[in-house]
Design an enzyme around this catalytic site. Structure first.
Site, PDB file in Angstrom:
ATOM      1  N   HIS A  43     100.409  63.482 -50.360  1.00 18.85           N
ATOM      2  CA  HIS A  43     101.429  63.242 -51.381  1.00 18.85           C
ATOM      3  C   HIS A  43     100.800  63.513 -52.745  1.00 18.85           C
ATOM      4  CE1 HIS A  43     104.976  60.514 -52.813  1.00 18.85           C
ATOM      5  NE2 HIS A  43     104.631  61.381 -53.749  1.00 18.85           N
ATOM      6  N   GLU A  70     104.463  65.541 -49.085  1.00 15.38           N
ATOM      7  CA  GLU A  70     105.471  64.647 -49.642  1.00 15.38           C
ATOM      8  C   GLU A  70     105.471  64.747 -51.158  1.00 15.38           C
ATOM      9  OE1 GLU A  70     105.002  60.986 -46.410  1.00 15.38           O
ATOM     10  OE2 GLU A  70     104.282  60.748 -48.466  1.00 15.38           O
ATOM     11  N   HIS A 190     105.561  53.927 -44.151  1.00 14.21           N
ATOM     12  CA  HIS A 190     105.264  52.967 -45.202  1.00 14.21           C
ATOM     13  C   HIS A 190     104.970  51.591 -44.604  1.00 14.21           C
ATOM     14  CE1 HIS A 190     104.920  51.126 -49.120  1.00 14.21           C
ATOM     15  NE2 HIS A 190     105.077  52.314 -49.675  1.00 14.21           N
TER      16      HIS A 190
END
Length: 238
Positions: A43, A70, A190
């Site tokens: 990310h 991401e 997450h």
């Protein structure tokens, strides 16, 4: 079968603390693949406080499993992804200064913004996943605007799991069913860890991929990388 993608952002955070190249994120990614990871996730953020643009290019050249990038679809992010052409791009609604993701997209309110971006990535042959809360309405809208998958934001599940696993997982079962009904694949991520992962995998009607970073990297400090990957892979029903 649910696949395990390892998010290596925290490895880059540790490296950047010294400003050198220890640990080497590419070597770590290759070791993850060696010990059973089925994908690598990064990310990159605008301030490059962990994964850098240069890391993304180096990883693309080195890894052999699925590469998932991401990020918030800013012009710079879109250009990077189109240049790299990973297997998958996951669109997240984070502000540039966000410490970590804290909510999924409101795909209804942002449909006009997201739809052409989804189309642009799909035209380039990149699978598109949209990060959403476990809300069937958001899942169905993601399908309508052309996404291939949704990634379900699992922090609420992780927070509630120790108190009431059944209540914690119920919204995710409903969201996963909505995805199946609309032809979407399902990812999740997450705050998933070795404690709550197996239950989620067993209960969802469909779960194609889990992306795990923080907890998995932390567990490596206690168990080592090979043992950590073994435990996480064993937590995922085959």
């Amino acid at each position: 079968m649910t696949r395990l993608s390892v998010n290596i952002n925290k490895v880059a955070t540790l490296r950047n603390a010294r400003g050198e190249n220890v640990p080497d994120v590419v070597e770590f990614a290759l070791a993850c693949e060696k010990f059973g990871a089925q994908g690598i996730t990064v990310h990159p953020r605008p301030d490059e406080r962990h994964i850098t643009r240069n890391d993304v290019y180096n990883l693309k050249k080195a890894i052999s499993t699925e590469f998932n990038i991401e990020g918030y679809p800013s012009p710079e992010f879109i250009k990077l992804v189109l240049d790299i052409k990973p297997a998958q791009v996951t669109l997240v609604p984070d502000a540039p200064d966000a410490i970590t993701s804290s909510a999924g997209w409101d795909t209804v309110a942002n449909s006009e913004f997201l739809a052409p971006i989804v189309s642009q990535f799909k035209d380039a042959g990149i699978r598109v996943s949209i990060f959403v809360d476990p809300d069937p309405k958001m899942v169905r809208e993601a399908a309508r605007i052309g996404a291939d998958r949704v990634e379900l934001y699992t922090k609420p599940y992780a927070d509630r799991f120790p108190l009431d696993p059944e209540e914690a997982v119920e919204p995710y079962i409903i969201a996963s069913k909505a995805a199946v009904e609309t032809g979407l694949g399902v990812n999740a991520g997450h705050d998933l860890n070795s404690f709550n992962l197996n239950y989620l995998c067993r209960r969802l009607p469909r779960l194609d991929e889990v992306s795990i970073g923080h907890a998995l990297i932390a567990d490596c400090l206690y168990w080592g990388l090979e043992e950590t990957l073994r435990r996480y892979r064993e937590s995922i029903p085959q």
